[in-house]
Design a protein around this motif. Structure first.
Motif, PDB file in Angstrom:
ATOM      1  N   THR A   1      37.384  53.420  29.571  1.00  0.00           N
ATOM      2  CA  THR A   1      36.509  52.293  29.878  1.00  0.00           C
ATOM      3  C   THR A   1      37.334  51.277  30.658  1.00  0.00           C
ATOM      4  O   THR A   1      38.451  50.960  30.270  1.00  0.00           O
ATOM      5  CB  THR A   1      35.965  51.649  28.586  1.00  0.00           C
ATOM      6  N   TYR A   2      36.779  50.782  31.755  1.00  0.00           N
ATOM      7  CA  TYR A   2      37.441  49.786  32.594  1.00  0.00           C
ATOM      8  C   TYR A   2      36.613  48.507  32.582  1.00  0.00           C
ATOM      9  O   TYR A   2      35.409  48.547  32.810  1.00  0.00           O
ATOM     10  CB  TYR A   2      37.569  50.289  34.035  1.00  0.00           C
ATOM     11  N   THR A   3      37.264  47.389  32.361  1.00  0.00           N
ATOM     12  CA  THR A   3      36.589  46.099  32.370  1.00  0.00           C
ATOM     13  C   THR A   3      36.420  45.620  33.806  1.00  0.00           C
ATOM     14  O   THR A   3      37.360  45.666  34.599  1.00  0.00           O
ATOM     15  CB  THR A   3      37.393  45.068  31.563  1.00  0.00           C
TER      16      THR A   3
ATOM     17  N   ALA B   1      35.892  42.421  35.780  1.00  0.00           N
ATOM     18  CA  ALA B   1      35.982  40.973  35.582  1.00  0.00           C
ATOM     19  C   ALA B   1      36.486  40.293  36.840  1.00  0.00           C
ATOM     20  O   ALA B   1      37.225  40.886  37.625  1.00  0.00           O
ATOM     21  CB  ALA B   1      36.908  40.661  34.414  1.00  0.00           C
TER      22      ALA B   1
ATOM     23  N   THR C   1      34.055  38.315  32.652  1.00  0.00           N
ATOM     24  CA  THR C   1      33.636  39.711  32.586  1.00  0.00           C
ATOM     25  C   THR C   1      32.170  39.879  32.988  1.00  0.00           C
ATOM     26  O   THR C   1      31.300  39.203  32.460  1.00  0.00           O
ATOM     27  CB  THR C   1      33.848  40.261  31.164  1.00  0.00           C
TER      28      THR C   1
ATOM     29  N   TYR D   1      31.450  46.711  32.463  1.00  0.00           N
ATOM     30  CA  TYR D   1      32.507  47.693  32.311  1.00  0.00           C
ATOM     31  C   TYR D   1      32.057  49.024  32.889  1.00  0.00           C
ATOM     32  O   TYR D   1      30.864  49.280  33.069  1.00  0.00           O
ATOM     33  CB  TYR D   1      32.935  47.828  30.849  1.00  0.00           C
TER      34      TYR D   1
ATOM     35  N   TYR E   1      28.392  52.088  35.601  1.00  0.00           N
ATOM     36  CA  TYR E   1      28.748  50.674  35.546  1.00  0.00           C
ATOM     37  C   TYR E   1      27.692  49.967  34.706  1.00  0.00           C
ATOM     38  O   TYR E   1      26.528  49.907  35.081  1.00  0.00           O
ATOM     39  CB  TYR E   1      28.825  50.104  36.955  1.00  0.00           C
TER      40      TYR E   1
ATOM     41  N   THR F   1      27.335  43.370  31.556  1.00  0.00           N
ATOM     42  CA  THR F   1      27.358  42.488  30.381  1.00  0.00           C
ATOM     43  C   THR F   1      26.929  41.080  30.787  1.00  0.00           C
ATOM     44  O   THR F   1      26.625  40.259  29.941  1.00  0.00           O
ATOM     45  CB  THR F   1      28.754  42.431  29.723  1.00  0.00           C
TER      46      THR F   1
END
Length: 146
Positions: A42-44, A46, A53, A56, A73, A76
């Protein structure tokens, strides 16, 4: 009287069949957003300039097709509000991206690339605010080599 009983029995079967079929038609989407295989990272996504953010990227791997990676993708920020989102994936040794972009409320993707055994993959995401006044991109290059 027999005709009324037969009609009621037929209606009961028809209604019963509809009720049994309804849960299948309204099944929730798969937990991995349509990607095959197992989640491997998992890649944030931001950007501190535009509000921290925004979401993710979930990355999945399947051994099929000489190795297959799939990415989604997930927002959030602005969840439930239509806004621009894009996700792209490719093998690092290729020049053509496989992408999904549009105006979404929850997520973009899935995007899938095969033949990833023995090579790295690149991911790129782009986001914008609902009014398109703010936008940015993030890259995750040369990840999950092997």
């Amino acid at each position: 009287m027999r005709n009324i009983s037969a009609i009621l029995a037929t209606l009961a079967l028809a209604v019963g069949g509809t009720l049994l079929a309804a849960p299948i038609a309204s099944a929730a989407p798969a937990a991995n957003y349509g990607c095959a295989g197992s989640k491997i990272d998992t890649y944030t996504v931001a950007d501190s300039r535009f509000g921290g953010t925004w979401g993710y990227v979930n990355l999945y791997y399947s051994s099929s097709n000489s190795g297959t990676n799939c990415a989604v993708y997930v927002a959030t920020k602005y969840v439930g509000t239509v806004h621009g989102m894009e996700i792209e994936i490719k093998r690092s040794n290729q020049s053509s991206w496989i992408s999904d972009n549009g105006r979404y409320t929850k997520y973009a993707g899935p995007v899938t690339v095969g033949g990833t055994n023995g090579t790295c993959i690149d991911l790129e995401v782009k986001s914008e605010a609902p009014d398109a006044s703010v936008g940015f991109g993030s890259e995750f290059l040369g990840v999950h080599c092997g």
